[in-house]
Motif scaffolding. Structure first.
Motif, PDB file in Angstrom:
ATOM      1  N   LEU A 133       0.895  -0.957  -0.357  1.00  0.00           N
ATOM      2  CA  LEU A 133      -0.103   0.005   0.237  1.00  0.00           C
ATOM      3  C   LEU A 133       1.027   0.964   0.145  1.00  0.00           C
ATOM      4  CD1 LEU A 133      -2.496  -1.143   2.766  1.00  0.00           C
ATOM      5  CD2 LEU A 133      -2.952  -0.964   0.392  1.00  0.00           C
ATOM      6  N   PRO A 134       0.509   3.089  -0.915  1.00  0.00           N
ATOM      7  CA  PRO A 134       1.262   3.640  -0.581  1.00  0.00           C
ATOM      8  C   PRO A 134       1.238   4.011   0.883  1.00  0.00           C
ATOM      9  CG  PRO A 134      -0.727   3.723  -2.368  1.00  0.00           C
ATOM     10  CD  PRO A 134      -0.824   2.436  -1.264  1.00  0.00           C
ATOM     11  N   THR A 135       2.119   4.015   0.675  1.00  0.00           N
ATOM     12  CA  THR A 135       3.053   4.563   2.880  1.00  0.00           C
ATOM     13  C   THR A 135       2.107   6.039   3.268  1.00  0.00           C
ATOM     14  OG1 THR A 135       4.857   3.804   2.287  1.00  0.00           O
ATOM     15  CG2 THR A 135       4.935   5.277   4.542  1.00  0.00           C
ATOM     16  N   ALA A 136       1.901   6.798   3.069  1.00  0.00           N
ATOM     17  CA  ALA A 136       1.807   8.035   3.644  1.00  0.00           C
ATOM     18  C   ALA A 136      -0.077   7.614   3.550  1.00  0.00           C
ATOM     19  CB  ALA A 136       1.258   9.473   1.912  1.00  0.00           C
ATOM     20  N   GLN A 137      -1.118   6.969   2.333  1.00  0.00           N
ATOM     21  CA  GLN A 137      -2.475   6.593   2.888  1.00  0.00           C
ATOM     22  C   GLN A 137      -2.406   5.725   4.088  1.00  0.00           C
ATOM     23  OE1 GLN A 137      -3.839   6.192  -0.649  1.00  0.00           O
ATOM     24  NE2 GLN A 137      -3.149   7.407  -2.272  1.00  0.00           N
ATOM     25  N   LEU A 138      -1.759   5.132   3.919  1.00  0.00           N
ATOM     26  CA  LEU A 138      -1.743   3.857   5.019  1.00  0.00           C
ATOM     27  C   LEU A 138      -1.896   4.549   6.496  1.00  0.00           C
ATOM     28  CD1 LEU A 138      -1.838   1.097   6.440  1.00  0.00           C
ATOM     29  CD2 LEU A 138       0.274   0.619   6.032  1.00  0.00           C
ATOM     30  N   LEU A 139      -0.183   5.577   5.964  1.00  0.00           N
ATOM     31  CA  LEU A 139      -0.354   6.444   7.674  1.00  0.00           C
ATOM     32  C   LEU A 139      -1.725   7.408   7.879  1.00  0.00           C
ATOM     33  CD1 LEU A 139       1.228   7.328  10.028  1.00  0.00           C
ATOM     34  CD2 LEU A 139       3.120   9.067   8.057  1.00  0.00           C
ATOM     35  N   GLY A 140      -1.739   7.839   6.968  1.00  0.00           N
ATOM     36  CA  GLY A 140      -3.417   8.815   7.229  1.00  0.00           C
ATOM     37  C   GLY A 140      -4.047   8.102   7.172  1.00  0.00           C
ATOM     38  N   ALA A 141      -4.538   6.737   7.038  1.00  0.00           N
ATOM     39  CA  ALA A 141      -5.495   5.908   7.459  1.00  0.00           C
ATOM     40  C   ALA A 141      -5.045   5.418   9.072  1.00  0.00           C
ATOM     41  CB  ALA A 141      -5.648   4.447   6.338  1.00  0.00           C
ATOM     42  N   LEU A 142      -4.330   4.876   9.898  1.00  0.00           N
ATOM     43  CA  LEU A 142      -3.608   5.109  10.386  1.00  0.00           C
ATOM     44  C   LEU A 142      -4.443   6.078  11.284  1.00  0.00           C
ATOM     45  CD1 LEU A 142      -0.303   2.980  10.674  1.00  0.00           C
ATOM     46  CD2 LEU A 142      -2.629   2.076  10.728  1.00  0.00           C
TER      47      LEU A 142
END
Length: 871
Positions: free
Chosen positions: A297-306
């Motif tokens: 998964l795209p890291t920035a989007q995954l961190l935003g989801a977290l």
């Protein structure tokens, strides 16, 4: 109260006492240091994982999350928390207790909302359960088994959930762990087979028991749940963990990992977060998820989801739980016992919510505002000095909320005013700081909840008088380290220069954040040094004559005769600020023991209990409350202490007492026999006691020599002329010669009375003490007293069922087979002659091994050899 034939207490200190003292002294610093080390390791791992990620990308991913995804995540969160309440329902079925469904749902939701946010579920959530379920009619032992069942059930559920995920997602997880997929699948199958064996054992054998010792009479048993309940609990765990995983999965970008593979990674991340013991697993959970799902998964989007997941699954339920309990303040139901119990839990949640708000403000101070916020600030022509000041002061307010949260936990009125003021000021500053709407909404919500719950913060104490424990100081250090990491992450594209410190412009966000972090770092350092270097409380001193007179007056004005033990003069006194209530206590080693709890004005008791706990903590000690009545247990449960049963207290209803009737035929015969043998009875007032002291001393010495014992103290009377001359004394004579005596503990209320010190000559006729007690009760009955106390029978009344708590099972064994150490059954039989009512007595202490060391120290205090050196 000692029986005439009681044996001396064994007051030998435990051999492990020195090691326990060292562990208790250094434990907070060691655990806190381990936590700081974990923060550094997690920060290093996140820095490596986020090398190519920019703060703006993460915030952009958060803002672009569709509303429908948020709704689906909220629905999954609701299902998860609704399923969590079934843990408590299963635990109550396991122990065979019936509690209304509404009470179970409220208790479980509040407990999990609190424990999910701050961690340490058995402690934080356990305190909520202890208070609310006690009010619902459960005993402390039953509630402890509920907490234990929940903990074990969650661990087994995690094991099953993780094994299923590992079995399905082994090809995805194997490269991350550098292990073969087949080996992981084999491990998963082994775990599932182990769980299947556990369920089979539940079906075949309800109790696992280990027996040892002479004739195998010593045993420890573990009652397994029925197989149906075990399977149902595994299903509940699977649904709950799947729902909590879906709450995050719904926030991920389109075309994410397959759901089952994602749940396998989620199980690994949750397990790592739990093992870390960091509150909420903050950082650990995110690091594992980024490491595991980052390649897919795209890291920035995954961190935003977290980040969104943290807000929806952790912060939002905490806000709702706080609002739910505070709402009881506005309902007539709050006058009911359950309503009052729920309201009394609101300070815990508001303290946790204040911590969250403080963390939010600190993090907000080291991160830039958005482009949209910049455009609004320009359009409104907000002055730059106001922007700079709001950014700086907002961060300082965040630090203030972190410190004030401890005072809220202890219900300090000063902490309430500080939290309310800081939250309102910070909410106003959120607008010029960067149009932080979510931040302002959280702070306003906190302020409203504080206003509604004002009555719960009724302790008139100063914030400056509080000592911050090592855990709080090290926690502040962890927050600063995390904020420093966030600062470098948010401004990694900005090269450091000395000019940054003096750059004041709208787009100078890095200098603004740097100044804010420096301010809270300096303030935190100053606070920590002040706490560490401030002088400890003064050396404990014996109470003055004026204090003794004041405390004695409070006892005489109250209904509890046990307060007369203060006249022994071997205990310290702690008064409330108003002086209208007090408690008496002793100290042995690191244990500070309050005897019977507070006396005086009842509304001041909660504050007085907190005062004592904080006094013990300020000296590095552990608090303990000895011989607590069942009606007073909420005072101690609200402070996070646990209660263990010590035995039962015997008391006779004097209006109903009579020597007539078949039930008291033996007692009546003993009194008649004593009168035929020339026994006579009289009660002399305190002013007549000094003239009798030489004769009383001779009787006491002869009695001690016969018992081969020595004088005791603290909660047991001793022969002390100064003590005896302050109370009436009951005398028994034989043909004019004094053969027995007992001093009477009385109050002006004429509600309760008891005897304390009772002695007789070795040659006194058999049944002399029966004669003495019967005559004392008839005398007090004529005086209008309602109850006569015969004292506590240690370890009596312990539950004899298989489901009983381990402490009570151990106590029952000691009661049956421990006559070589103490005449447990003989003392109970002596008091049973008078057909008393039996009421439980408890010891309230912190958890862990604290009750063991407290009981050992109390035995030394009672044995008459207290340690009076300053700790």
């Amino acid at each position: 109260m000692a029986s005439p034939s009681s044996e001396p207490c064994n007051d030998a200190p435990l051999p492990l006492g020195r090691w326990a003292h060292a562990w208790q002294q250094w434990r907070p610093w060691l655990l806190g240091g381990l936590g700081l080390l974990l923060v550094l390791l997690v920060g290093t791992a996140l820095a490596h994982l986020l090398q190519e990620v920019r703060y703006g990308q993460v915030m952009g991913a958060v803002r672009r999350t569709p509303g429908a995804w948020l709704l689906w995540s909220l629905l999954a969160t609701a299902i998860s928390y609704a399923t969590l309440t079934q843990y408590d329902a299963s635990a109550l079925r396991y122990i065979g207790a019936k509690v209304p469904r509404g009470t179970v749902a409220l208790t479980a939701f509040v407990a999990y909302a609190l424990s999910n946010t701050i961690g340490l579920g058995p402690l934080s959530g356990g305190a909520v359960r202890m208070r609310l379920y006690t009010q619902a009619g459960l005993e402390p032992g039953q509630i402890a088994r509920v907490i234990g069942f929940n903990t074990v059930a969650f661990l087994l559920g995690m094991l099953a959930f993780g094994a299923m995920g590992l079995l399905w997602g082994a090809p995805t997880i194997a490269p991350l762990l550098h292990l073969p997929a087949g080996g992981l699948q084999t491990l998963a199958v082994a775990l599932l087979l182990g769980l299947a064996a556990f369920v089979a054992l539940c079906h075949r054998q309800r109790v696992l028991a280990w027996r040892w010792g002479p004739q195998r009479r010593w045993h420890v048993g573990l009652r397994l749940p029925p197989a149906g309940l075990a399977l149902a609990q595994l299903a509940i765990s699977a649904v709950e963990l799947t729902a909590s995983g879906l709450a995050l999965w719904c926030l991920l970008p389109e075309n994410p990992l397959p759901l089952l593979s994602f749940l396998a990674l989620y199980a690994v991340a949750i397990s790592a977060a739990l093992i870390s013991h960091i509150p909420g697993g903050v950082g650990v959970f995110e690091a594992v998820m980024l490491l595991a799902a980052g390649p897919h998964l795209p890291t920035a989007q995954l961190l935003g989801a977290l980040l969104l997941y943290r807000g929806l699954y952790y912060v939002l339920p905490l806000v709702l739980a706080s609002g739910l309990l505070v709402a009881y303040e506005l309902r007539p139901a709050a006058v009911a016992p359950m309503g009052r119990a729920a309201v009394r839990q609101s300070p815990r949640l508001l303290a946790a919510l204040t911590l969250v708000a403080g963390l939010w403000l600190v993090v907000s101070g080291v991160t830039p505002f958005t482009r949209d916020a910049r455009e609004v600030l320009v359009a409104l022509s907000v002055p730059l000095p106001l922007i700079e000041a709001s950014h700086f002061l907002g961060s300082v307010a965040g630090l203030g909320l972190l410190v004030v949260a401890r005072g809220l936990l202890h219900r300090l009125d000063a902490a309430w005013w500080a939290a309310l003021g800081l939250s309102l000021v910070a909410a106003l500053l959120a607008w010029p700081k960067g149009i932080a709407l979510n931040e302002a909404a959280l702070l306003v919500t906190l302020a409203v909840l504080l206003v509604v719950s004002r009555r719960q913060f009724d302790r008139p104490s100063s914030l400056f008088a509080q000592h911050l424990e090592p855990e709080w100081l090290l926690g502040l250090a962890g927050v600063l380290l995390a904020s420093l990491w966030i600062l470098f992450f948010a401004y990694k594209q900005v090269a450091y220069s000395n000019h940054l410190w003096w750059q004041f412009e709208l787009d100078g966000q890095a200098p603004r954040s740097l100044r804010a972090l420096t301010a809270i770092a300096l303030l935190s350092l100053a606070l920590g040094l002040w706490q560490l270097l401030r002088p400890r409380s003064s050396t404990l001193a014996r109470p003055t004559a004026e204090e003794m007179t004041r405390a004695a007056a409070l006892v005489q004005a109250g209904p509890r005769a046990e307060g007369c033990y203060l006249l022994m003069g071997d205990k310290h006194l702690l008064f409330s600020p108003s002086g209208r209530s007090f408690l008496m206590y002793g100290r042995q080693g690191r244990t500070w023991v309050s005897l019977f709890g507070p006396f005086g004005e009842r509304k001041e008791w909660p504050d007085l209990v907190w005062q004592f706990i904080e006094l013990a903590a300020a000296h590095g000690g552990r608090p303990a409350f000895y011989q607590v009545r069942p009606a007073h247990l909420p005072l101690y449960l609200d402070c996070g202490l646990q209660a263990i049963k010590l035995g039962e207290y015997a008391q006779v209803s004097l209006p109903d007492f009579s020597l007539k009737g078949g039930k008291r035929a033996n007692l009546r015969a003993g009194v008649n026999r004593g009168e035929r043998e020339g026994l006579s009875f009289e009660v002399v007032p305190p002013e007549a006691v000094p003239a009798l002291l030489p004769e009383l001393k001779a009787i006491s010495d002869a009695w001690l020599q016969q018992q081969q014992g020595r004088e005791k103290g603290f909660s047991v009377g001793r022969f002390d002329p100064d003590y005896l001359r302050q109370l009436p004394v009951a005398l028994v004579r034989q043909h004019g010669r004094l053969v027995a005596f007992a001093n009477l503990q009385l109050t002006a209320c004429r509600e309760e009375a008891s005897v304390d010190l009772m002695r007789h000559r070795p040659e006194a006729p058999a049944g002399t003490m029966d004669f003495l007690f019967a005559k004392v009760m008839l005398h007090l009955q004529a005086q209008g007293y309602q109850w006569f106390g015969l004292g506590m029978s240690p370890l009596a009344g312990m539950a004899e069922r298989r489901r009983a708590p381990r402490w009570q099972r151990l106590g029952r064994l000691l009661y049956k087979y421990g006559d070589r150490f103490y005449r447990f059954r003989g003392l109970r039989s002596f008091k049973d002659k008078f057909e008393p009512s039996w009421e439980a007595r408890y010891l309230a202490t912190p958890g862990g091994l604290a009750p063991v060391f407290a009981l050992a120290d109390i035995a030394v205090l009672i044995g008459g050899h207290p340690d009076e050196t300053e700790p």
